[in-house]
Design an enzyme around this catalytic site. Sequence first.
Site, PDB file in Angstrom:
ATOM      1  N   ASP A 117       0.765  -1.188   0.199  1.00  0.00           N
ATOM      2  CA  ASP A 117       0.113  -0.433  -0.316  1.00  0.00           C
ATOM      3  C   ASP A 117       0.612   1.165  -0.128  1.00  0.00           C
ATOM      4  O   ASP A 117       1.442   1.564  -0.983  1.00  0.00           O
ATOM      5  CB  ASP A 117      -0.650  -0.409   1.718  1.00  0.00           C
ATOM      6  CG  ASP A 117      -2.221   0.994   1.311  1.00  0.00           C
ATOM      7  OD1 ASP A 117      -2.795   0.751   0.240  1.00  0.00           O
ATOM      8  OD2 ASP A 117      -1.894   2.144   2.132  1.00  0.00           O
ATOM      9  N   HIS A 137      -7.612  -6.692   0.533  1.00  0.00           N
ATOM     10  CA  HIS A 137      -6.591  -5.508   0.221  1.00  0.00           C
ATOM     11  C   HIS A 137      -5.156  -6.001   1.043  1.00  0.00           C
ATOM     12  O   HIS A 137      -3.991  -6.141   1.289  1.00  0.00           O
ATOM     13  CB  HIS A 137      -6.271  -4.228   0.691  1.00  0.00           C
ATOM     14  CG  HIS A 137      -5.271  -2.934   0.266  1.00  0.00           C
ATOM     15  ND1 HIS A 137      -4.941  -3.223  -0.487  1.00  0.00           N
ATOM     16  CD2 HIS A 137      -5.671  -2.327   1.483  1.00  0.00           C
ATOM     17  CE1 HIS A 137      -3.827  -1.522  -0.103  1.00  0.00           C
ATOM     18  NE2 HIS A 137      -4.827  -1.106   1.096  1.00  0.00           N
TER      19      HIS A 137
END
Length: 289
Positions: free
Chosen positions: A104, A270
């Site tokens: 991320d 994610h």
Amino acid sequence: MFEHFTRHTLNVNGIPIHFVQGGTGFPLLLLHGYPQTHVMWHKIAPSLAQKFTVIAPDLRGYGDSYKPKDAPDHSNYSKRVVAADLVNLMALLGKKEFYLIGHDRGARVAHRLTLDYPKKVKKLGLLDIIPTYDVFHLADQELSTVYYHWFFLIQPYPFPETLIGSNPHYYLEHCLKSWGRDFTAFTPEALAEYHRCFQDPMMIHGTCSDYRAAATIDLEHDQLERDKKIECPLLILWGKQGFLEKKYNVLELWQQRAINVTGKAINCGHFLAEESPVDTEQAIYGFLE
């Protein structure tokens, strides 16, 4: 968490950076994402430390690292400056070269670090991102709906800070639940740490500043070097149940930015290292070895 690791804080690039370190072998730098801290690696770092010297810091603005007030041009939160923090940290630890894995926001820092210091990074792994430049330039209604926080957090201070600060517990868990696919993957110990850190108004400010930099000065840097490619081997992993799998040809986008790219989807959302730690760890091991 992080049994047999040691905790440290060093003055790096003018600010204190907090990190944990464990293991022996070739250095491996792990960079966390939003809205987390180095704790996101707690399920796989001990295993990786069996073959590597694992160093997992909190990025500036996050966790227990320093959280400076945002500069008017957001330059002190640019990925270039954050990358310099980490290169200097590794130098202080005597690590001239290292492997680098980022998730991320940490993956965006890792991308910039590898472009700015190509001789430092021997192998690079990026988890669940496409290039920042592409996020903004390929944005449509679907992306803006899922990545709403990109456009919320870049609003001028103190608007997002005020709204998030009114109920940081709710906001943090909303992010984890909406981007992941298995909230039970976040252990009570990890959640407690995320909540502890997110109670700090300066972490809320620092994380907003990270996104403001991404939409301004980072884009300027990316535009100037759009043709500059990552030279070292690059591993791309992403969540099979996440937005990127549905929306993009992830490998194709990164093949435009790197010379040697491999990768695959991991069966999770994610948060790969917490939702699917075994598959994520095996993919990283296979790549680094």
